[in-house]
Motif scaffolding. Structure first.
Motif, PDB file in Angstrom:
ATOM      1  N   ARG A 125      11.163  32.627  55.211  1.00 14.00           N
ATOM      2  CA  ARG A 125      12.469  33.436  55.148  1.00 14.00           C
ATOM      3  C   ARG A 125      12.405  35.057  55.641  1.00 14.00           C
ATOM      4  NH1 ARG A 125      18.237  32.858  55.114  1.00 14.00           N
ATOM      5  NH2 ARG A 125      17.303  30.300  55.446  1.00 14.00           N
ATOM      6  N   VAL A 126      10.796  35.310  54.168  1.00 13.66           N
ATOM      7  CA  VAL A 126      11.178  36.724  54.199  1.00 13.66           C
ATOM      8  C   VAL A 126       9.713  36.664  55.758  1.00 13.66           C
ATOM      9  CG1 VAL A 126       9.099  38.296  52.516  1.00 13.66           C
ATOM     10  CG2 VAL A 126      11.153  36.414  51.857  1.00 13.66           C
ATOM     11  N   CYS A 127       8.810  35.943  55.911  1.00 13.97           N
ATOM     12  CA  CYS A 127       7.820  36.235  56.729  1.00 13.97           C
ATOM     13  C   CYS A 127       8.386  36.328  58.495  1.00 13.97           C
ATOM     14  CB  CYS A 127       6.585  35.299  57.007  1.00 13.97           C
ATOM     15  SG  CYS A 127       5.473  35.510  55.115  1.00 13.97           S
ATOM     16  N   ALA A 128       9.738  35.588  57.735  1.00 12.61           N
ATOM     17  CA  ALA A 128      10.568  35.649  59.415  1.00 12.61           C
ATOM     18  C   ALA A 128      11.116  37.092  59.595  1.00 12.61           C
ATOM     19  CB  ALA A 128      11.712  34.659  59.474  1.00 12.61           C
ATOM     20  N   ASN A 129      11.173  37.916  58.128  1.00  9.97           N
ATOM     21  CA  ASN A 129      12.516  38.538  58.483  1.00  9.97           C
ATOM     22  C   ASN A 129      11.332  39.917  57.869  1.00  9.97           C
ATOM     23  OD1 ASN A 129      15.350  37.614  59.504  1.00  9.97           O
ATOM     24  ND2 ASN A 129      14.260  36.304  57.663  1.00  9.97           N
ATOM     25  N   PRO A 130      10.324  40.439  58.449  1.00  9.53           N
ATOM     26  CA  PRO A 130       9.579  41.609  58.196  1.00  9.53           C
ATOM     27  C   PRO A 130      10.317  42.398  57.213  1.00  9.53           C
ATOM     28  CG  PRO A 130       9.056  40.986  60.270  1.00  9.53           C
ATOM     29  CD  PRO A 130       9.946  40.089  59.611  1.00  9.53           C
ATOM     30  N   GLY A 131      10.345  43.157  56.142  1.00 11.00           N
ATOM     31  CA  GLY A 131      10.555  44.975  55.857  1.00 11.00           C
ATOM     32  C   GLY A 131      11.919  44.247  55.273  1.00 11.00           C
ATOM     33  N   SER A 132      12.487  42.982  55.410  1.00 13.33           N
ATOM     34  CA  SER A 132      14.327  43.254  55.169  1.00 13.33           C
ATOM     35  C   SER A 132      15.037  42.614  54.350  1.00 13.33           C
ATOM     36  CB  SER A 132      14.979  42.090  56.161  1.00 13.33           C
ATOM     37  OG  SER A 132      14.499  42.870  57.724  1.00 13.33           O
ATOM     38  N   ILE A 133      14.421  41.596  53.001  1.00 19.37           N
ATOM     39  CA  ILE A 133      14.949  40.644  52.389  1.00 19.37           C
ATOM     40  C   ILE A 133      13.977  41.334  50.613  1.00 19.37           C
ATOM     41  CG2 ILE A 133      14.463  38.209  51.075  1.00 19.37           C
ATOM     42  CD1 ILE A 133      15.179  37.348  54.624  1.00 19.37           C
ATOM     43  N   THR A 134      15.177  41.385  49.800  1.00 14.28           N
ATOM     44  CA  THR A 134      14.034  41.546  48.626  1.00 14.28           C
ATOM     45  C   THR A 134      14.746  39.947  47.928  1.00 14.28           C
ATOM     46  OG1 THR A 134      14.799  44.195  48.996  1.00 14.28           O
ATOM     47  CG2 THR A 134      14.806  42.899  46.455  1.00 14.28           C
ATOM     48  N   LEU A 135      12.787  40.278  47.151  1.00 14.32           N
ATOM     49  CA  LEU A 135      13.282  39.042  45.960  1.00 14.32           C
ATOM     50  C   LEU A 135      13.659  39.047  44.877  1.00 14.32           C
ATOM     51  CD1 LEU A 135      10.446  37.494  46.849  1.00 14.32           C
ATOM     52  CD2 LEU A 135      12.248  36.679  48.225  1.00 14.32           C
ATOM     53  N   LEU A 136      14.815  38.824  44.126  1.00 20.27           N
ATOM     54  CA  LEU A 136      15.239  39.056  43.289  1.00 20.27           C
ATOM     55  C   LEU A 136      14.659  37.784  41.671  1.00 20.27           C
ATOM     56  CD1 LEU A 136      18.668  40.499  43.429  1.00 20.27           C
ATOM     57  CD2 LEU A 136      16.214  42.057  43.419  1.00 20.27           C
ATOM     58  N   CYS A 137      14.331  38.408  40.656  1.00 21.25           N
ATOM     59  CA  CYS A 137      13.752  36.684  40.274  1.00 21.25           C
ATOM     60  C   CYS A 137      13.589  37.073  39.281  1.00 21.25           C
ATOM     61  CB  CYS A 137      11.806  36.933  40.114  1.00 21.25           C
ATOM     62  SG  CYS A 137      11.282  36.977  42.292  1.00 21.25           S
ATOM     63  N   VAL A 158       7.653  41.260  52.044  1.00 25.22           N
ATOM     64  CA  VAL A 158       8.840  41.357  51.545  1.00 25.22           C
ATOM     65  C   VAL A 158       9.047  42.719  51.495  1.00 25.22           C
ATOM     66  CG1 VAL A 158       7.382  41.304  49.625  1.00 25.22           C
ATOM     67  CG2 VAL A 158       9.927  40.216  49.007  1.00 25.22           C
ATOM     68  N   ALA A 159      10.225  43.360  51.088  1.00 22.50           N
ATOM     69  CA  ALA A 159      11.036  44.091  50.977  1.00 22.50           C
ATOM     70  C   ALA A 159      10.538  44.814  49.527  1.00 22.50           C
ATOM     71  CB  ALA A 159      12.697  44.916  51.651  1.00 22.50           C
ATOM     72  N   GLU A 160      10.312  44.300  49.089  1.00 29.82           N
ATOM     73  CA  GLU A 160      10.750  44.632  47.521  1.00 29.82           C
ATOM     74  C   GLU A 160      10.683  42.841  46.548  1.00 29.82           C
ATOM     75  OE1 GLU A 160      12.011  47.971  43.631  1.00 29.82           O
ATOM     76  OE2 GLU A 160      13.034  47.614  45.954  1.00 29.82           O
ATOM     77  N   ILE A 161      10.001  42.611  45.725  1.00 28.67           N
ATOM     78  CA  ILE A 161      10.313  41.468  44.573  1.00 28.67           C
ATOM     79  C   ILE A 161      10.620  42.539  43.068  1.00 28.67           C
ATOM     80  CG2 ILE A 161       9.166  40.155  43.572  1.00 28.67           C
ATOM     81  CD1 ILE A 161       6.973  39.973  45.310  1.00 28.67           C
ATOM     82  N   VAL A 162      12.300  42.680  42.323  1.00 28.69           N
ATOM     83  CA  VAL A 162      12.215  42.405  41.681  1.00 28.69           C
ATOM     84  C   VAL A 162      12.287  41.979  39.991  1.00 28.69           C
ATOM     85  CG1 VAL A 162      14.523  44.232  40.329  1.00 28.69           C
ATOM     86  CG2 VAL A 162      13.710  44.153  43.487  1.00 28.69           C
ATOM     87  N   VAL A 163      11.854  42.084  39.125  1.00 26.83           N
ATOM     88  CA  VAL A 163      11.541  40.686  38.491  1.00 26.83           C
ATOM     89  C   VAL A 163      12.002  41.099  36.846  1.00 26.83           C
ATOM     90  CG1 VAL A 163       9.159  39.470  37.255  1.00 26.83           C
ATOM     91  CG2 VAL A 163       8.890  40.411  39.702  1.00 26.83           C
TER      92      VAL A 163
END
Length: 338
Positions: A125-137, A158-163
């Motif tokens: 999902r992330v690679c198919a939508n570059p710059g569009s998806i943020t991961l909340l971990c 990935v737009a950002e990974i918030v951990v």
């Protein structure tokens, strides 16, 4: 209103005796916030086993009559042995004889197993939508690390990974559960070159949800509010009895809140790393801002640069939660009068 597309990776324990409920609170905050679009929810072993976490997520979605894809992920850490962690996380409530606090709490309904392979789904999902998806971990980083190891290009996509993870200078803590449960996974994510923001325990232990706060923010009786009131009531009492608090910390909720309103916290840039060698410091995270005053034996620019939340406005955090729980979700059908 600009909508942010997110994937939430979590290890929720709402309704499970002795299991932390802050993941469920974070999920409710995201579900009740129109500016966030949840692409999928994935579960990882940590606070609860990934199968249990998936049951909790499905229970919440069923109560709100929502259809969001849920995928189970890693059942164990990349290398860290699980037995000692599961003993502490799953059995401490019984050792303290506090399981009775959940006697009136509905346990998650056992549903058909969710589809597995969370890492694959996240990466696709992330690679198919570059710059569009943020991961909340919100749990250990095993799923995210596996996704990055299989698809290194995800770091750029990935737009950002918030951990939620890390404990840098806290009395009584050498490491936190999320990083300690899977140190190698944390290292993979931190050194991936993706844009990473950490929400460490140093900040989240300054959050607080009291019984009075809970009653106020769930008074609307939306399905989200009822879920949170029911599942968080025993956890708050458990935290008060076992930790001497006047309520409970709500670590993971701050991850979502910061995405909704950056003014809920302050942030600064640091270089960070995590200890992987065996011994008492395994899983311990560290941070610094160059230049170091004493740098003998330290490689210049050791670690990787990330943003770290450094303080929190707890009142604003509670306001965001109240707004989401009072608003409920689109298509809300359950109320306190139903």
């Amino acid at each position: 209103m600009l909508t942010k597309r997110i994937i939430i990776d979590c290890d929720p324990g709402n309704g499970i005796p002795g299991a932390n409920t802050d993941d469920g609170l974070a999920l409710a905050l995201a579900l009740g916030s129109p500016s966030l679009s949840i692409e999928m929810i994935t579960t990882v072993s940590g606070n609860t086993p990934c199968e249990t976490g998936a049951q909790v997520v499905n229970d919440l979605l069923a109560r709100c009559r929502l259809d969001i894809p849920v995928f189970q992920g890693a059942k164990a850490a990349l290398y860290e042995p699980m037995a000692a962690w599961r003993e502490q996380l799953d059995h401490r409530v019984h050792e303290l004889s506090l399981e009775y606090l959940w006697k009136d709490t509905q346990t998650p309904t056992l549903m058909a197993s969710c589809e597995g392979n969370a890492a694959q789904k996240i990466a696709e999902r992330v690679c198919a939508n570059p710059g569009s998806i943020t991961l909340l971990c919100l749990g250990p980083l095993t799923n995210i690390a596996e996704a990055l190891l299989r698809y290194p290009q995800m770091a750029d996509a990935v737009a950002e990974i918030v951990v939620m993870g890390g404990a840098f200078c806290l009395d009584d803590y050498i490491k936190d559960t999320n990083f300690g449960f899977d140190p190698e996974a944390a290292a993979v994510v931190l050194h991936s070159k993706a844009k990473v923001t950490l929400v460490p325990m140093d900040v989240t232990v300054n959050t607080l949800l009291t019984p009075t706060d809970l009653n106020k923010m769930t008074a609307s009786g939306t399905s989200l509010a009822l879920f949170i009131r029911e599942t968080m009531t025993p956890w708050i009492t458990y935290s008060m009895l076992s930790r001497g608090l006047t309520g409970c910390w709500i670590h993971d909720a701050l991850v979502v809140a910061w995405l909704l309103d950056p003014n809920v916290a302050t942030v600064d840039d640091f270089r960070v790393g995590i200890e992987l060698r065996p011994g008492i410091t395994r899983g311990m995270s560290w941070r610094y801002r160059p230049p170091l005053r004493v740098s003998v034996g330290i490689v210049e620019n050791a670690g990787t640069s990330v943003s770290i939340l450094t303080s929190v406005n707890n009142q604003r955090l509670l306001e965001l939660l109240a707004q989401a729980l009072n608003r409920g979700v689109i298509g809300e059908v359950i109320s306190k009068n139903s």
